[in-house]
Design a protein around this motif. Sequence first.
Motif, PDB file in Angstrom:
ATOM      1  N   LEU A 149       0.943  -1.229   0.121  1.00  0.00           N
ATOM      2  CA  LEU A 149       0.067   0.041  -0.049  1.00  0.00           C
ATOM      3  C   LEU A 149       0.838   1.189  -0.080  1.00  0.00           C
ATOM      4  CD1 LEU A 149      -2.733  -0.688   2.846  1.00  0.00           C
ATOM      5  CD2 LEU A 149      -2.757  -1.267   0.279  1.00  0.00           C
ATOM      6  N   GLU A 150       0.650   2.301  -0.914  1.00  0.00           N
ATOM      7  CA  GLU A 150       1.406   3.568  -0.951  1.00  0.00           C
ATOM      8  C   GLU A 150       0.934   4.445   0.134  1.00  0.00           C
ATOM      9  OE1 GLU A 150       2.079   6.088  -4.517  1.00  0.00           O
ATOM     10  OE2 GLU A 150       1.835   4.049  -5.411  1.00  0.00           O
ATOM     11  N   GLN A 151       1.860   4.660   1.121  1.00  0.00           N
ATOM     12  CA  GLN A 151       1.332   5.520   2.218  1.00  0.00           C
ATOM     13  C   GLN A 151       1.684   6.829   1.708  1.00  0.00           C
ATOM     14  OE1 GLN A 151       1.540   4.183   6.052  1.00  0.00           O
ATOM     15  NE2 GLN A 151       0.441   2.199   5.455  1.00  0.00           N
ATOM     16  N   ASP A 152       0.804   7.891   1.697  1.00  0.00           N
ATOM     17  CA  ASP A 152       1.136   9.078   1.474  1.00  0.00           C
ATOM     18  C   ASP A 152       0.975  10.144   2.676  1.00  0.00           C
ATOM     19  OD1 ASP A 152       1.066  11.842   0.527  1.00  0.00           O
ATOM     20  OD2 ASP A 152      -0.524  11.438  -0.915  1.00  0.00           O
ATOM     21  N   PRO A 153       1.734  10.862   3.269  1.00  0.00           N
ATOM     22  CA  PRO A 153       1.861  11.631   4.377  1.00  0.00           C
ATOM     23  C   PRO A 153       0.850  12.617   4.103  1.00  0.00           C
ATOM     24  CG  PRO A 153       3.965  12.060   3.479  1.00  0.00           C
ATOM     25  CD  PRO A 153       3.308  10.697   2.563  1.00  0.00           C
ATOM     26  N   ASP A 154       0.775  12.895   3.129  1.00  0.00           N
ATOM     27  CA  ASP A 154      -0.488  14.097   2.820  1.00  0.00           C
ATOM     28  C   ASP A 154      -1.903  13.561   2.931  1.00  0.00           C
ATOM     29  OD1 ASP A 154       1.356  16.013   2.860  1.00  0.00           O
ATOM     30  OD2 ASP A 154       1.433  15.761   0.374  1.00  0.00           O
ATOM     31  N   ALA A 155      -2.085  12.339   3.103  1.00  0.00           N
ATOM     32  CA  ALA A 155      -3.453  11.705   2.818  1.00  0.00           C
ATOM     33  C   ALA A 155      -3.883  11.771   4.457  1.00  0.00           C
ATOM     34  CB  ALA A 155      -3.385  10.380   2.678  1.00  0.00           C
ATOM     35  N   THR A 156      -4.348  12.836   4.974  1.00  0.00           N
ATOM     36  CA  THR A 156      -4.680  12.934   6.663  1.00  0.00           C
ATOM     37  C   THR A 156      -6.254  13.264   6.430  1.00  0.00           C
ATOM     38  OG1 THR A 156      -4.548  15.268   6.071  1.00  0.00           O
ATOM     39  CG2 THR A 156      -2.638  14.060   6.963  1.00  0.00           C
ATOM     40  N   GLY A 157      -6.827  13.270   7.603  1.00  0.00           N
ATOM     41  CA  GLY A 157      -8.270  13.673   7.859  1.00  0.00           C
ATOM     42  C   GLY A 157      -8.696  15.133   7.453  1.00  0.00           C
ATOM     43  N   ALA A 158      -7.416  15.976   7.901  1.00  0.00           N
ATOM     44  CA  ALA A 158      -7.876  17.512   7.449  1.00  0.00           C
ATOM     45  C   ALA A 158      -8.013  17.475   6.069  1.00  0.00           C
ATOM     46  CB  ALA A 158      -6.513  18.012   8.291  1.00  0.00           C
ATOM     47  N   ALA A 159      -7.063  16.744   5.173  1.00  0.00           N
ATOM     48  CA  ALA A 159      -7.193  16.891   3.876  1.00  0.00           C
ATOM     49  C   ALA A 159      -8.608  16.453   3.173  1.00  0.00           C
ATOM     50  CB  ALA A 159      -6.138  16.076   3.125  1.00  0.00           C
ATOM     51  N   VAL A 160      -9.225  15.506   3.885  1.00  0.00           N
ATOM     52  CA  VAL A 160     -10.497  14.993   3.550  1.00  0.00           C
ATOM     53  C   VAL A 160     -11.379  15.963   3.502  1.00  0.00           C
ATOM     54  CG1 VAL A 160     -12.165  13.100   3.797  1.00  0.00           C
ATOM     55  CG2 VAL A 160      -9.780  12.640   3.757  1.00  0.00           C
ATOM     56  N   ASP A 161     -11.220  16.518   5.092  1.00  0.00           N
ATOM     57  CA  ASP A 161     -12.230  17.641   5.491  1.00  0.00           C
ATOM     58  C   ASP A 161     -12.215  19.054   4.671  1.00  0.00           C
ATOM     59  OD1 ASP A 161     -12.827  15.904   7.391  1.00  0.00           O
ATOM     60  OD2 ASP A 161     -11.676  17.220   8.912  1.00  0.00           O
ATOM     61  N   ALA A 162     -11.018  19.258   4.219  1.00  0.00           N
ATOM     62  CA  ALA A 162     -10.749  20.388   3.326  1.00  0.00           C
ATOM     63  C   ALA A 162     -11.395  20.183   1.902  1.00  0.00           C
ATOM     64  CB  ALA A 162      -9.249  20.640   3.099  1.00  0.00           C
ATOM     65  N   VAL A 163     -11.177  18.898   1.508  1.00  0.00           N
ATOM     66  CA  VAL A 163     -11.845  18.597   0.004  1.00  0.00           C
ATOM     67  C   VAL A 163     -13.518  19.018   0.125  1.00  0.00           C
ATOM     68  CG1 VAL A 163     -12.466  16.916  -1.630  1.00  0.00           C
ATOM     69  CG2 VAL A 163     -10.053  17.253  -0.840  1.00  0.00           C
ATOM     70  N   LEU A 164     -14.145  18.239   1.347  1.00  0.00           N
ATOM     71  CA  LEU A 164     -15.382  18.288   1.530  1.00  0.00           C
ATOM     72  C   LEU A 164     -16.070  19.669   1.758  1.00  0.00           C
ATOM     73  CD1 LEU A 164     -15.985  14.914   3.370  1.00  0.00           C
ATOM     74  CD2 LEU A 164     -16.651  15.345   1.223  1.00  0.00           C
ATOM     75  N   ALA A 165     -15.179  20.407   2.549  1.00  0.00           N
ATOM     76  CA  ALA A 165     -15.636  21.901   2.715  1.00  0.00           C
ATOM     77  C   ALA A 165     -15.588  22.902   1.499  1.00  0.00           C
ATOM     78  CB  ALA A 165     -14.727  22.364   3.792  1.00  0.00           C
ATOM     79  N   GLU A 166     -14.561  22.443   0.784  1.00  0.00           N
ATOM     80  CA  GLU A 166     -14.503  23.255  -0.470  1.00  0.00           C
ATOM     81  C   GLU A 166     -15.412  22.796  -1.295  1.00  0.00           C
ATOM     82  OE1 GLU A 166     -11.448  22.303  -4.095  1.00  0.00           O
ATOM     83  OE2 GLU A 166     -10.469  22.391  -2.211  1.00  0.00           O
ATOM     84  N   ARG A 167     -16.158  21.701  -1.411  1.00  0.00           N
ATOM     85  CA  ARG A 167     -17.152  21.105  -2.317  1.00  0.00           C
ATOM     86  C   ARG A 167     -18.586  21.497  -1.686  1.00  0.00           C
ATOM     87  NH1 ARG A 167     -14.248  15.548  -4.527  1.00  0.00           N
ATOM     88  NH2 ARG A 167     -12.566  16.777  -5.324  1.00  0.00           N
ATOM     89  N   GLY A 168     -18.604  22.111  -0.476  1.00  0.00           N
ATOM     90  CA  GLY A 168     -19.686  22.614   0.160  1.00  0.00           C
ATOM     91  C   GLY A 168     -20.706  21.483   0.622  1.00  0.00           C
ATOM     92  N   VAL A 169     -19.859  20.342   0.919  1.00  0.00           N
ATOM     93  CA  VAL A 169     -20.796  19.182   1.454  1.00  0.00           C
ATOM     94  C   VAL A 169     -21.047  19.398   2.908  1.00  0.00           C
ATOM     95  CG1 VAL A 169     -20.883  16.641   1.684  1.00  0.00           C
ATOM     96  CG2 VAL A 169     -19.448  17.830  -0.068  1.00  0.00           C
ATOM     97  N   GLU A 170     -22.299  19.129   3.171  1.00  0.00           N
ATOM     98  CA  GLU A 170     -22.830  19.170   4.775  1.00  0.00           C
ATOM     99  C   GLU A 170     -22.710  17.975   5.492  1.00  0.00           C
ATOM    100  OE1 GLU A 170     -26.893  20.506   6.437  1.00  0.00           O
ATOM    101  OE2 GLU A 170     -26.916  21.503   4.252  1.00  0.00           O
TER     102      GLU A 170
END
Length: 438
Positions: free
Chosen positions: A372-393
């Motif tokens: 499994l390729e582990q990416d140090p940038d794959a974080t919970g905060a990164a997920v939250d940022a994408v969802l916030a940017e897309r306006g997901v409630e």
Amino acid sequence: MRVAVVGSGPAGFYAAGALLSADLSVEVDMIERLPTPWGLVRLGVAPDHPKLKTVSRAFERIAEQPGFRFLGNVEVGRDLHHEDLVRLYDAVIYAVGAQTDRRLGIPGEDLPGSWAATEFVAWYNGHPDYQQIEFDLEVERAVVIGVGNVALDIARMLALTHEELAPTDTTDPAIAAIESSPIREIVVVGRRGPAQAAFTTPELQEMGELTGADVVVDPADLEGVEPQGTNAERNLAVLQDFAARTPEGKPRRVVFRFFESAVAILGDERVEGIELVRNELDANDRAVPTDEHETLPCGLVFRSVGYHGVALPGVSFDAARGTIPNEGGRVAPSVYCAGWIKRGPTGVIGTNKKDATETVELLLEDAAAGRLEQDPDATGAAVDAVLAERGVEVVEYAGWTAIDEVERAAGEKSGRPRVKLCSWDELLAAADRVAERS
Ligand code: NAP
């Protein structure tokens, strides 16, 4: 390691549980299209089977573990895409179930009054996408095609009395419609014989214990039947008991008919009848039609011939089987699946534990082997940022517990386990209120 589990039914929860109890430190984001978890445990299991729903306690314990997040109201294919998941997580497990029904492929299948079992089940269980459907139960006879456990659920639900429905979490409109329906006969039709029926014995037995409905079986359908296996033997014994009964004259009756297939659903504006053909079994126990046809008047048809998986954009799919092609749950590097989308729509809730555990063992094996390729940038905060940017409630777990509290409190007043919130607006508002408070 961070893993996305897509889907929050039994397979998703068992996968999350297996991940969170691994020796490795794992974080799980459970991504769910609805604001509520538990999949078919909430929206599929018949409301008069509350014991089956108690498995949700195990899911709650999994959700309480550190490292678990629920991201509800997030749809994969709309809010997040397969490519996002692969980028934002070290691994993805699809546990999305089988979201549509198998078709019969006969004329009249789409007439008003002909319903997929999945639609009716979703309606009486309060699925927010199915509440606009108007189930007109103002008919005297309904026909259920298929002899699996879902067919029995539907036949039983249609036959329940006020006393049997009142203590359940069936939606109020469904209770009202079932209670006031003039339905007198529910006919359950199997294309093969009693020995080949898919239903299980305890569920069959229940059909003989209904307070408001007699059960009727034609002894001729049982003659010469040779059951193979314990389930078939036990089913046959129960059916023999049913066949020997004299109807008590209860207001409704459930009639089992075997060796018959639906050839056409009849009617001009809506269902008025069904054409059935008598079958014989060939050497491989397949149903072969004879030239004996019969037309049975009826106002409703429920097609209960199995569920079928739906493809996810960007993920391989076997359209004939309705599953993601996989080897023990491995789909592609860092992509896995579990549950019905992995093996097809079979088995009981507990079957998914073994199934999901197998998938997670392979995932952990791949992680240990460095696959499994582990990416140090794959974080919970990164997920939250994408969802916030897309306006997901996003409805987080606290949002769901808020919904849960509201529903249970409403149920308590009337001696029911819960009164479900059945619209998106109500669900999102309840999730919001307590999320704000906390
Ligand atoms: P199922 O158990 O696979 O039963 C499907 C039924 O449809 C079978 O009788 C099958 O007959 C019949 N069928 C398929 N294609 C047909 C056709 N073209 N014409 C006529 N009949 C056709 O599916 P299910 O009832 O949807 O249940 C899904 C899973 O959930 C099952 O594993 C079930 O046990 C489980 N479940 C469990 C419970 C419970 O434990 N209480 C409740 C609900 C569901 P053939 O055998 O001839 O194909």
